[in-house]
Design a protein around this motif. Structure first.
Motif, PDB file in Angstrom:
ATOM      1  N   PHE A  83      29.202  39.056 -19.184  1.00 59.86           N
ATOM      2  CA  PHE A  83      29.227  37.653 -19.602  1.00 59.86           C
ATOM      3  C   PHE A  83      28.514  36.818 -18.810  1.00 59.86           C
ATOM      4  O   PHE A  83      28.576  36.740 -17.624  1.00 59.86           O
ATOM      5  CB  PHE A  83      31.015  37.304 -19.036  1.00 59.86           C
ATOM      6  N   ILE A  84      27.650  36.131 -19.546  1.00 57.00           N
ATOM      7  CA  ILE A  84      26.611  35.329 -18.781  1.00 57.00           C
ATOM      8  C   ILE A  84      27.000  33.772 -19.175  1.00 57.00           C
ATOM      9  O   ILE A  84      27.163  33.505 -20.333  1.00 57.00           O
ATOM     10  CB  ILE A  84      25.274  35.487 -19.643  1.00 57.00           C
ATOM     11  N   VAL A  85      26.917  32.986 -17.929  1.00 54.42           N
ATOM     12  CA  VAL A  85      27.228  31.600 -17.951  1.00 54.42           C
ATOM     13  C   VAL A  85      26.388  30.905 -16.721  1.00 54.42           C
ATOM     14  O   VAL A  85      25.852  31.507 -15.659  1.00 54.42           O
ATOM     15  CB  VAL A  85      28.531  31.458 -17.838  1.00 54.42           C
ATOM     16  N   GLY A  86      26.065  29.668 -17.231  1.00 53.27           N
ATOM     17  CA  GLY A  86      25.475  28.914 -16.053  1.00 53.27           C
ATOM     18  C   GLY A  86      26.537  27.797 -15.673  1.00 53.27           C
ATOM     19  O   GLY A  86      27.315  27.483 -16.419  1.00 53.27           O
ATOM     20  N   GLY A  87      26.529  27.642 -14.277  1.00 59.66           N
ATOM     21  CA  GLY A  87      27.686  26.876 -13.814  1.00 59.66           C
ATOM     22  C   GLY A  87      27.586  25.416 -13.844  1.00 59.66           C
ATOM     23  O   GLY A  87      28.804  24.908 -13.866  1.00 59.66           O
ATOM     24  N   SER A  88      26.532  24.844 -14.378  1.00 57.50           N
ATOM     25  CA  SER A  88      26.611  23.460 -14.430  1.00 57.50           C
ATOM     26  C   SER A  88      26.761  22.753 -15.671  1.00 57.50           C
ATOM     27  O   SER A  88      27.211  21.521 -15.671  1.00 57.50           O
ATOM     28  CB  SER A  88      25.125  22.983 -13.970  1.00 57.50           C
ATOM     29  N   LYS A 118      24.807  26.888 -23.202  1.00 61.50           N
ATOM     30  CA  LYS A 118      23.314  26.848 -23.483  1.00 61.50           C
ATOM     31  C   LYS A 118      22.505  27.799 -22.653  1.00 61.50           C
ATOM     32  O   LYS A 118      21.874  28.869 -23.421  1.00 61.50           O
ATOM     33  CB  LYS A 118      22.740  25.430 -23.000  1.00 61.50           C
ATOM     34  N   ALA A 119      22.720  27.824 -21.376  1.00 56.85           N
ATOM     35  CA  ALA A 119      22.001  29.046 -20.485  1.00 56.85           C
ATOM     36  C   ALA A 119      22.637  30.253 -20.823  1.00 56.85           C
ATOM     37  O   ALA A 119      21.738  31.255 -21.029  1.00 56.85           O
ATOM     38  CB  ALA A 119      22.310  28.690 -19.037  1.00 56.85           C
ATOM     39  N   GLY A 120      23.692  30.505 -21.059  1.00 51.95           N
ATOM     40  CA  GLY A 120      24.375  31.871 -21.442  1.00 51.95           C
ATOM     41  C   GLY A 120      24.122  32.306 -22.611  1.00 51.95           C
ATOM     42  O   GLY A 120      23.420  33.432 -22.871  1.00 51.95           O
ATOM     43  N   CYS A 121      24.221  31.496 -23.607  1.00 49.81           N
ATOM     44  CA  CYS A 121      23.525  31.766 -25.064  1.00 49.81           C
ATOM     45  C   CYS A 121      22.069  32.027 -25.012  1.00 49.81           C
ATOM     46  O   CYS A 121      21.637  32.902 -26.012  1.00 49.81           O
ATOM     47  CB  CYS A 121      23.847  30.556 -26.109  1.00 49.81           C
ATOM     48  N   ALA A 122      21.320  31.314 -24.317  1.00 50.11           N
ATOM     49  CA  ALA A 122      19.692  31.558 -24.655  1.00 50.11           C
ATOM     50  C   ALA A 122      19.334  32.956 -23.915  1.00 50.11           C
ATOM     51  O   ALA A 122      18.431  33.802 -24.255  1.00 50.11           O
ATOM     52  CB  ALA A 122      19.035  30.492 -23.585  1.00 50.11           C
ATOM     53  N   ILE A 123      19.992  33.267 -22.646  1.00 52.18           N
ATOM     54  CA  ILE A 123      19.726  34.668 -22.157  1.00 52.18           C
ATOM     55  C   ILE A 123      20.439  35.866 -23.138  1.00 52.18           C
ATOM     56  O   ILE A 123      19.780  36.887 -23.258  1.00 52.18           O
ATOM     57  CB  ILE A 123      20.269  34.916 -20.776  1.00 52.18           C
ATOM     58  N   ALA A 124      21.577  35.407 -23.381  1.00 52.87           N
ATOM     59  CA  ALA A 124      22.294  36.447 -24.688  1.00 52.87           C
ATOM     60  C   ALA A 124      21.095  36.655 -25.730  1.00 52.87           C
ATOM     61  O   ALA A 124      21.051  37.888 -26.265  1.00 52.87           O
ATOM     62  CB  ALA A 124      23.720  35.897 -25.014  1.00 52.87           C
ATOM     63  N   GLU A 125      20.612  35.720 -26.250  1.00 47.36           N
ATOM     64  CA  GLU A 125      19.642  35.919 -27.163  1.00 47.36           C
ATOM     65  C   GLU A 125      18.434  36.718 -26.965  1.00 47.36           C
ATOM     66  O   GLU A 125      17.933  37.649 -27.863  1.00 47.36           O
ATOM     67  CB  GLU A 125      18.922  34.484 -27.718  1.00 47.36           C
ATOM     68  N   LYS A 126      18.202  36.748 -25.606  1.00 42.95           N
ATOM     69  CA  LYS A 126      16.903  37.595 -25.212  1.00 42.95           C
ATOM     70  C   LYS A 126      17.321  39.104 -25.439  1.00 42.95           C
ATOM     71  O   LYS A 126      16.465  39.954 -25.617  1.00 42.95           O
ATOM     72  CB  LYS A 126      16.553  37.444 -23.800  1.00 42.95           C
ATOM     73  N   LYS A 146      27.383  18.497  -9.466  1.00 46.24           N
ATOM     74  CA  LYS A 146      27.141  19.563  -8.338  1.00 46.24           C
ATOM     75  C   LYS A 146      28.583  19.979  -8.029  1.00 46.24           C
ATOM     76  O   LYS A 146      28.933  20.814  -7.624  1.00 46.24           O
ATOM     77  CB  LYS A 146      26.499  18.657  -6.938  1.00 46.24           C
ATOM     78  N   MET A 147      29.558  19.065  -8.053  1.00 48.25           N
ATOM     79  CA  MET A 147      30.999  19.446  -7.852  1.00 48.25           C
ATOM     80  C   MET A 147      31.482  20.258  -8.728  1.00 48.25           C
ATOM     81  O   MET A 147      32.198  21.246  -8.392  1.00 48.25           O
ATOM     82  CB  MET A 147      31.795  18.333  -7.744  1.00 48.25           C
ATOM     83  N   HIS A 148      31.195  20.103 -10.110  1.00 53.93           N
ATOM     84  CA  HIS A 148      31.686  21.283 -10.930  1.00 53.93           C
ATOM     85  C   HIS A 148      31.131  22.788 -10.582  1.00 53.93           C
ATOM     86  O   HIS A 148      31.553  23.587 -10.794  1.00 53.93           O
ATOM     87  CB  HIS A 148      31.487  20.492 -12.526  1.00 53.93           C
ATOM     88  N   GLU A 149      29.761  22.429 -10.743  1.00 54.18           N
ATOM     89  CA  GLU A 149      28.961  23.874 -10.399  1.00 54.18           C
ATOM     90  C   GLU A 149      29.469  24.649  -9.319  1.00 54.18           C
ATOM     91  O   GLU A 149      29.633  25.638  -9.296  1.00 54.18           O
ATOM     92  CB  GLU A 149      27.539  23.590 -10.253  1.00 54.18           C
ATOM     93  N   LYS A 150      29.741  23.799  -8.071  1.00 51.62           N
ATOM     94  CA  LYS A 150      30.098  24.504  -7.053  1.00 51.62           C
ATOM     95  C   LYS A 150      31.676  24.984  -7.307  1.00 51.62           C
ATOM     96  O   LYS A 150      31.912  26.424  -6.926  1.00 51.62           O
ATOM     97  CB  LYS A 150      30.518  23.462  -5.878  1.00 51.62           C
ATOM     98  N   VAL A 151      32.583  24.361  -8.010  1.00 50.09           N
ATOM     99  CA  VAL A 151      33.885  25.081  -8.335  1.00 50.09           C
ATOM    100  C   VAL A 151      33.767  26.409  -9.052  1.00 50.09           C
ATOM    101  O   VAL A 151      34.240  27.222  -8.783  1.00 50.09           O
ATOM    102  CB  VAL A 151      34.865  23.587  -9.195  1.00 50.09           C
ATOM    103  N   THR A 152      32.959  26.230 -10.084  1.00 50.35           N
ATOM    104  CA  THR A 152      32.515  27.220 -11.015  1.00 50.35           C
ATOM    105  C   THR A 152      31.995  28.495 -10.211  1.00 50.35           C
ATOM    106  O   THR A 152      32.472  29.746 -10.107  1.00 50.35           O
ATOM    107  CB  THR A 152      31.706  26.961 -12.159  1.00 50.35           C
ATOM    108  N   TYR A 153      31.293  28.423  -9.432  1.00 51.91           N
ATOM    109  CA  TYR A 153      30.504  29.156  -8.739  1.00 51.91           C
ATOM    110  C   TYR A 153      31.582  29.967  -7.924  1.00 51.91           C
ATOM    111  O   TYR A 153      31.585  31.152  -7.812  1.00 51.91           O
ATOM    112  CB  TYR A 153      29.472  28.512  -7.796  1.00 51.91           C
ATOM    113  N   ASN A 154      32.363  29.164  -7.013  1.00 51.77           N
ATOM    114  CA  ASN A 154      33.307  29.852  -6.087  1.00 51.77           C
ATOM    115  C   ASN A 154      34.366  30.486  -6.761  1.00 51.77           C
ATOM    116  O   ASN A 154      34.753  31.469  -6.416  1.00 51.77           O
ATOM    117  CB  ASN A 154      33.857  28.781  -5.261  1.00 51.77           C
TER     118      ASN A 154
END
Length: 290
Positions: free
Chosen positions: A83-88, A8-16, A125-133
């Motif tokens: 490549f645009i992505v939101g980690g959560s 959702k976040a990645g697509c919204a920014i890509a749309e811009k 939070k756990m998933h976002e932390k994993v993606t982030y790292n």
């Protein structure tokens, strides 16, 4: 240049980015609105934007395991790619498997959108932390060109008061317009200075806004141990011709930026037709951010 938005976040920014003619847009999300039938060949089609709909899965493990082949979707993609992505979001678990499919043809950088972590459930939070790292380590290893970290709370603090309706739209406007202008100036010739290429070990990055008059910078992410910074001065042509004190002002500012923690500072001054002057800053670190 290619822009790939995942989730959702990645697509919204890509749309811009689709408002600018320099980009080809690829959006991948659950129930994405697809304008094309991706069965068959369309590599030669002059298409500016494509969308690929992903079937909703139970969690990140299922998304990663069921990452589809996107060879036909990406077609003859090549060259510089963001490549645009939101980690959560659970769908972010597809990130590495998607990039693996194009890394031999594309020079990839990741634009990672960090959410307000205080609002996430413990599971998210756990998933976002994993993606982030994982994505930071992927960049640090050299598997991709670099990662740009952006914090939504940090961007909000730069904007000031942001209404609830249109909240993410306002944040995404600033993020996309800033990265677009940075891309433009990276491919332009300055009238003074030059934008240095950061060292190979300094692949953890962010961008920000620089106020030349106040000599204040506001980064989109609180980057720790920035070893290199790069300043972009976008100045109206009239001021460049008539302001006799501008050269000294810029040189003095840049001399004041170098210190023991950030020894490498570069800058470029670029002419524009805008009425107002706009300045940007890029910061680079060799260290994984906590």
């Amino acid at each position: 240049m290619n822009i790939i938005g995942l989730g959702k976040a990645g697509c919204a920014i890509a749309e811009k980015f689709s408002q600018y003619p320099q980009y080809k847009i690829f959006q991948i999300d659950v129930d994405a609105e697809s304008d094309f039938d991706f069965i068959g060949q369309y590599e030669d089609a002059e298409v500016k934007k494509k969308a690929y709909s992903i079937k909703k899965q139970k969690g990140p493990e299922e998304y990663e395991a069921k990452t589809p082949s996107l060879k036909a979707f990406f077609g003859n993609i090549e060259g510089d790619t963001s490549f645009i992505v939101g980690g959560s979001g659970d769908i972010s678990a597809m990130s590495l498997r998607i990039m693996e499919q194009i890394k031999d043809k594309c020079d990839i950088d990741v634009l990672y959108i960090a959410p307000d972590r205080t609002l996430l459930s413990e599971k998210r939070k756990m998933h976002e932390k994993v993606t982030y790292n994982v994505l930071q380590n992927y960049a640090r290893s050299g598997a991709i060109e670099r990662i740009y970290l952006v914090s939504n709370p940090q961007v909000e603090s730069i904007l000031g008061e942001v209404p609830i309706v249109g909240y993410f739209d306002r944040l995404n406007d600033l993020i996309s317009s800033t990265f677009h202008m940075v891309n433009v100036f990276k491919n332009s010739n300055p009238v003074m200075g030059g934008l240095a290429k950061p060292g190979d070990s300094r692949r953890i990055s962010t961008v920000g806004i620089y106020d030349m008059e106040k000599d204040e910078e506001k980064l989109f992410f609180p980057l720790d141990t920035a070893r290199e910074t790069c300043y972009i001065y976008s100045v109206g042509e009239r001021r460049l011709r008539e302001d006799g004190g501008l050269h000294k002002k810029i040189v003095t500012q840049m001399k004041g930026k170098a210190n023991d923690e950030t020894p490498n500072v570069s800058f470029g001054v670029f002419p524009t037709n805008y009425e107002n002057d706009y300045c940007y800053v890029l910061a680079y670190s060799p260290n994984i951010q906590s």
